[in-house]
Design an enzyme around this catalytic site. Structure first.
Site, PDB file in Angstrom:
ATOM      1  CE  LYS A 105      17.007  19.531  32.744  1.00  0.00           C
ATOM      2  NZ  LYS A 105      15.820  20.241  33.427  1.00  0.00           N
TER       3      LYS A 105
HETATM    4  C1  E4P Z   1      14.437  17.919  35.673  1.00  0.00           C
HETATM    5  O1  E4P Z   1      15.310  18.446  35.324  1.00  0.00           O
HETATM    6  C2  E4P Z   1      13.250  18.700  35.371  1.00  0.00           C
HETATM    7  O2  E4P Z   1      13.334  20.095  35.209  1.00  0.00           O
HETATM    8  C3  E4P Z   1      11.991  18.255  36.257  1.00  0.00           C
HETATM    9  O3  E4P Z   1      12.861  17.651  37.517  1.00  0.00           O
HETATM   10  C4  E4P Z   1      10.812  17.701  35.848  1.00  0.00           C
HETATM   11  O4  E4P Z   1      10.050  17.633  36.937  1.00  0.00           O
HETATM   12  P1  E4P Z   1       8.479  17.107  36.751  1.00  0.00           P
HETATM   13  O5  E4P Z   1       8.173  15.917  36.363  1.00  0.00           O
HETATM   14  O6  E4P Z   1       7.871  17.732  38.009  1.00  0.00           O
HETATM   15  O7  E4P Z   1       7.922  18.280  35.769  1.00  0.00           O
END
Ligand code: E4P
Length: 220
Positions: free
Chosen positions: A89
């Site tokens: 990622k």
């Molecule tokens: C995406 O891969 C992130 O881990 C995540 O969805 C972020 O979510 P949040 O905005 O609730 O922290």
């Protein structure tokens, strides 16, 4: 539509796996820091534990901490060597895109994260990202419509048959999931509590209570 769980918590992952709804996992540095990890080695072991729970058919997105290109490559090589289902990622930056291109040319899968515009989504696809993660909830938080972004990205990706899969992220409520499914989005990643909220309907609860009451009134 594939259901990914947005967590690094082993108990939550075990629970989701047992319901049979788990297609993959996404983590990020904030989620990892909530777990019992205090060093890089702890984190690598934690990723191994996640892979053991989720099994061979589920992907795990593990986020890169490094910011410059050479460090991203180094870190990515270590992470991708931990398990075949680990997807790197990588945040949407210039160095990040360069690294996505590097890994994609070597058939190492990436998830381009922190995407907030169609312009960024086009770049992610052009660089060869396997997944792209647009953050719906965080856009909603600042009065932009996150679902509109998903719709636009989907339209653009279909125009050019880009292979990059949309993994809708920052999911905050069941409406986000339903809207993504109406658009035919490849996958969503959600916290477990939002997945649980999909179960709920007051008429289901009322129906169960009434059925059991009628049964008990007659059957001894
Ligand atoms: C995406 O891969 C992130 O881990 C995540 O969805 C972020 O979510 P949040 O905005 O609730 O922290």
């Amino acid at each position: 539509m594939k259901f990914f769980l947005d967590t690094a918590n082993l108990k939550e992952l075990t629970e989701a796996k047992s319901i049979g709804i788990l297609d993959g996992v996404t983590t990020n540095p904030t989620l990892i820091s909530k777990e019992n990890v205090f060093s890089k080695n702890d984190i690598y072991n934690h990723y191994q534990s996640i892979c053991n729970i989720i099994g061979d058919t589920c992907d795990l997105s593990a986020e890169i901490i490094s910011k410059n290109y050479n460090d991203i490559i180094q870190e990515g090589k270590i992470l991708s060597s931990l398990h075949k289902n680990i997807v790197l990622k990588i945040p949407m930056t210039q160095d990040g895109l360069k690294a996505i291109n590097f890994f994609s040319e070597r058939n190492i899968r990436t998830n381009c994260t922190l995407v907030f515009s169609s312009a960024q989504a086009i770049l992610a696809a052009k660089s060869g990202a396997y997944y792209v993660s647009p953050f719906i909830g965080r856009l909603d938080d600042i009065s932009y419509n996150g679902i509109h972004l998903i719709e636009e990205m989907n339209y653009i990706y279909n125009n050019y048959q880009f292979n990059t899969r949309i993994l809708a992220a920052s999911i905050r409520n069941p409406i986000h999931i339903i809207e993504c499914s109406k658009l035919g989005i490849y996958a969503i990643t959600s916290p477990l509590n939002v997945i649980y909220s999909l179960f709920n309907h007051p008429l289901t609860n009322i129906g169960i209570t009434k059925f059991i009451q009628d049964y008990k009134n007659k059957i001894k």
